[in-house]
Design an enzyme around this catalytic site. Structure first.
Site, mmCIF file in Angstrom:
data_model
loop_
_atom_site.group_PDB
_atom_site.id
_atom_site.type_symbol
_atom_site.label_atom_id
_atom_site.label_comp_id
_atom_site.label_asym_id
_atom_site.label_seq_id
_atom_site.Cartn_x
_atom_site.Cartn_y
_atom_site.Cartn_z
ATOM 1 N N GLY A 235 0.775 -1.241 0.000
ATOM 2 C CA GLY A 235 0.000 0.000 0.000
ATOM 3 C C GLY A 235 0.799 1.280 0.000
ATOM 4 O O GLY A 235 0.214 2.360 0.114
ATOM 5 N N GLU A 272 4.650 -5.915 1.966
ATOM 6 C CA GLU A 272 4.241 -6.473 0.674
ATOM 7 C C GLU A 272 4.004 -5.374 -0.360
ATOM 8 O O GLU A 272 2.890 -5.231 -0.879
ATOM 9 C CB GLU A 272 2.944 -7.268 0.842
ATOM 10 C CG GLU A 272 3.042 -8.399 1.835
ATOM 11 C CD GLU A 272 1.705 -9.064 2.108
ATOM 12 O OE1 GLU A 272 1.700 -10.201 2.583
ATOM 13 O OE2 GLU A 272 0.654 -8.432 1.860
ATOM 14 N N PRO A 273 5.007 -4.612 -0.694
ATOM 15 C CA PRO A 273 4.782 -3.561 -1.686
ATOM 16 C C PRO A 273 4.694 -4.134 -3.097
ATOM 17 O O PRO A 273 5.497 -4.981 -3.481
ATOM 18 C CB PRO A 273 6.023 -2.668 -1.542
ATOM 19 C CG PRO A 273 7.088 -3.581 -1.028
ATOM 20 C CD PRO A 273 6.401 -4.652 -0.223
ATOM 21 N N GLY A 274 3.702 -3.693 -3.843
ATOM 22 C CA GLY A 274 3.624 -4.039 -5.261
ATOM 23 C C GLY A 274 3.916 -2.769 -6.046
ATOM 24 O O GLY A 274 4.926 -2.610 -6.713
ATOM 25 N N ARG A 311 -6.614 1.244 -15.754
ATOM 26 C CA ARG A 311 -6.726 2.055 -14.533
ATOM 27 C C ARG A 311 -7.502 3.370 -14.714
ATOM 28 O O ARG A 311 -8.340 3.710 -13.871
ATOM 29 C CB ARG A 311 -5.347 2.299 -13.919
ATOM 30 C CG ARG A 311 -4.612 0.993 -13.577
ATOM 31 C CD ARG A 311 -3.368 1.203 -12.740
ATOM 32 N NE ARG A 311 -3.698 1.590 -11.384
ATOM 33 C CZ ARG A 311 -3.633 2.804 -10.910
ATOM 34 N NH1 ARG A 311 -3.198 3.786 -11.678
ATOM 35 N NH2 ARG A 311 -3.983 3.070 -9.685
ATOM 36 N N CYS A 342 -14.187 0.321 -28.564
ATOM 37 C CA CYS A 342 -15.449 0.956 -28.940
ATOM 38 C C CYS A 342 -16.328 1.265 -27.742
ATOM 39 O O CYS A 342 -17.413 0.706 -27.589
ATOM 40 C CB CYS A 342 -16.169 0.077 -29.948
ATOM 41 S SG CYS A 342 -15.200 -0.043 -31.450
ATOM 42 N N GLU A 343 -15.836 2.090 -26.868
ATOM 43 C CA GLU A 343 -16.603 2.577 -25.723
ATOM 44 C C GLU A 343 -16.153 3.993 -25.398
ATOM 45 O O GLU A 343 -14.959 4.295 -25.484
ATOM 46 C CB GLU A 343 -16.354 1.711 -24.472
ATOM 47 C CG GLU A 343 -16.949 0.331 -24.565
ATOM 48 C CD GLU A 343 -17.040 -0.376 -23.209
ATOM 49 O OE1 GLU A 343 -17.214 0.301 -22.183
ATOM 50 O OE2 GLU A 343 -16.943 -1.605 -23.218
HETATM 51 N N1 LLP Z 1 -0.786 -7.220 -0.087
HETATM 52 C C1 LLP Z 1 -2.074 -7.548 -0.268
HETATM 53 C C2 LLP Z 1 -2.696 -8.557 0.578
HETATM 54 C C3 LLP Z 1 -2.800 -6.901 -1.296
HETATM 55 O O1 LLP Z 1 -4.075 -7.221 -1.478
HETATM 56 C C4 LLP Z 1 -2.168 -5.939 -2.114
HETATM 57 C C5 LLP Z 1 -2.894 -5.261 -3.194
HETATM 58 C C6 LLP Z 1 -0.814 -5.648 -1.890
HETATM 59 C C7 LLP Z 1 -0.161 -6.304 -0.846
HETATM 60 C C8 LLP Z 1 -0.036 -4.650 -2.710
HETATM 61 O O2 LLP Z 1 -0.504 -3.356 -2.629
HETATM 62 P P1 LLP Z 1 0.357 -2.151 -3.265
HETATM 63 O O3 LLP Z 1 1.660 -2.073 -2.514
HETATM 64 O O4 LLP Z 1 0.600 -2.469 -4.690
HETATM 65 O O5 LLP Z 1 -0.470 -0.938 -3.087
HETATM 66 N N2 LLP Z 1 -5.529 -2.701 -9.147
HETATM 67 C C9 LLP Z 1 -5.438 -1.594 -8.213
HETATM 68 C C10 LLP Z 1 -4.681 -1.975 -6.970
HETATM 69 C C11 LLP Z 1 -5.236 -3.192 -6.258
HETATM 70 C C12 LLP Z 1 -4.405 -3.661 -5.113
HETATM 71 C C13 LLP Z 1 -4.884 -4.970 -4.579
HETATM 72 N N3 LLP Z 1 -4.117 -5.486 -3.484
HETATM 73 C C14 LLP Z 1 -4.806 -0.394 -8.918
HETATM 74 O O6 LLP Z 1 -4.541 -0.481 -10.112
HETATM 75 O O7 LLP Z 1 -4.608 0.644 -8.297
#
Ligand code: LLP
Length: 419
Positions: A235, A272-274, A311, A342-343
């Site tokens: 997050g 858990e950063p994505g 997004r 086409c939207e």
């Molecule tokens: N850990 C858990 C359990 C999660 O559900 C998520 C994201 C993360 C870590 C990683 O979160 P981050 O660090 O990336 O913020 N598709 C959406 C974001 C959905 C995130 C879902 N869970 C977007 O494009 O903004």
């Protein structure tokens, strides 16, 4: 500040290469990732926390599961947050050791749970139902629980996960009961997890989350369960607009670890950063194929739509866009940047001031690495696009562009329909 790029003879340069060269060589649309930036981002977040506590970074691979990107993170020593058996298998294929993968599912089927158990990765339980069903498959293994802390954060309602009543996790009011039951069933409780949401820009909610987790850790300790790790989820937000402030990672690390160190005996923190790891390491290149003056608006028509980057359409997310072929030139008009789907909702950006743009120009969508390719689709029967990796001035293909024919490979036309 948002990450920006330099100009090489009026063309945007990315990872030491002109974006027009990359687009000519690999075609558009394509996602292009800068390997060095992935490594830097990983190290930034690891170093921020590891100066205070034993730290593990579990990359949330839902942001991008390309095997080459996972391999970069494996080399960095990253673990993984996986949410499906597909993600688990993909990360094992990339060579990530199973001890470093934690599976956090939601509404998990028995079939998936069986396969996850067989894979040998760590399991983070989302509900009491999942606990009971896991016990029928296997006990005697370490487990953790995802708790709903009653604290939420995020860039929009659709991505807040930690609020009271959320579909995720065991409510904090029931969490001690869940651990006691796990112990009764013969599991070894080793950690606790929460994830408050994605893309929020302030540190406050993480401190609140840490306080809730610390209180639970102490309640469990009083009940004789001393946990090895606390996982605060992902997050960490990143700036999507040029003058937007960055979230203060140093402050977050200092304050969050302080809560655990002052209030608990837990020694290890997992994050858990994505988004933080991959978002600004990747751009989306899309070619201007059509320009239109629609009287009240001017359009730059591009070859990437919401099939490629969903997004903006799905969350109203803002992605900064520049003309990479005329980089640094002054803006002359306001444009909407729209794709081939086409939207009406198919757009990448509204009202952007850009230089005079012509067919053939390469448009660059910034901060496209997180939930860009991974949420792309075949809508309108458009093939999934290519992914490219750039490393110090060299570019390599890491995913071939899909073909139309490949989209038919799982379809079956009954014989009676074939004459
Ligand atoms: N850990 C858990 C359990 C999660 O559900 C998520 C994201 C993360 C870590 C990683 O979160 P981050 O660090 O990336 O913020 N598709 C959406 C974001 C959905 C995130 C879902 N869970 C977007 O494009 O903004």
């Amino acid at each position: 500040m948002m990450r920006d790029f330099s100009s090489d003879e009026g063309i945007m340069s990315f990872g030491g290469m002109k974006v027009t060269e990359i687009a000519d060589r690999f075609g558009t649309p394509c996602y292009v990732t800068d390997e060095q930036r992935v490594r830097e981002n990983y190290r930034n977040v690891y170093n921020a926390f590891s100066q205070y506590m034993d730290t593990e970074i579990h990359y949330a691979c839902k942001a991008n599961t390309n095997l080459a990107i996972l391999s970069i993170l494996r080399q960095e020593g990253s673990g993984i947050d996986a949410v499906s058996i597909g993600e688990v298998k993909t990360c094992l294929k990339a060579g990530i050791p199973k001890e470093k993968i934690m599976y956090t599912g939601v509404n998990v089927s028995d079939q998936e749970l069986k396969e996850v158990v067989e894979s040998g990765v760590m399991i983070n339980l989302d509900s009491l139902s999942e606990l009971e069903r896991l016990a029928r498959i296997k006990t005697g293994i370490p487990v953790s629980f995802r708790v709903t802390p009653g604290v939420g954060s995020g860039h929009g309602d659709k991505v807040i996960t930690g609020n009271k009543g959320a579909k995720f996790g065991v409510p904090k009011e029931r969490i001690v009961e869940a651990y006691l039951r796990a112990q009764d069933l013969g599991f070894i409780p080793t950690g606790i997890h929460a994830h408050i949401g994605s893309g929020g820009q302030s540190v406050e909610p993480f401190i609140d989350e840490a306080s809730v987790l610390a209180e639970i850790i102490n309640q469990l300790s009083d009940a004789g369960m001393d946990l090895e790790f606390v996982d605060i989820g992902g997050g960490i937000g990143v700036p999507y607009k040029p003058n937007e402030e960055e979230m203060d990672l140093q402050e977050m690390a200092c304050e969050v670890t302080d809560v655990f160190q002052q209030e608990t005996d837990v020694k290890k923190i997992i994050l858990e950063p994505g988004r933080y790891i991959i978002c600004d390491a990747t751009i989306l290149l899309t070619r201007c194929v059509d320009v239109k003056d629609a009287v009240t608006k001017k359009y730059i028509g591009v070859d990437a739509g919401f099939n490629t980057l969903i997004r903006p359409a799905m969350y109203d997310s803002f992605h900064y866009i520049q003309n990479g072929s005329r980089f640094g030139k002054a803006g002359v008009a306001r444009y909407d940047i729209a794709g081939p789907i086409c939207e009406t909702g198919d757009y990448l950006g509204h009202d952007r001031v850009l230089p005079d743009t012509q067919e053939g120009d390469v448009m660059v969508v910034y901060n496209a690495g997180a939930y860009g390719f991974s949420m792309s689709s075949n809508y309108n029967s458009r093939p999934l696009c290519a992914e490219v990796l750039v490393n110090n001035g060299e570019a390599e293909l890491i995913r071939e562009r899909e073909t139309v024919e490949e989209q038919w490979r799982h379809q079956i036309v009954p014989g009676r329909l074939q004459d």
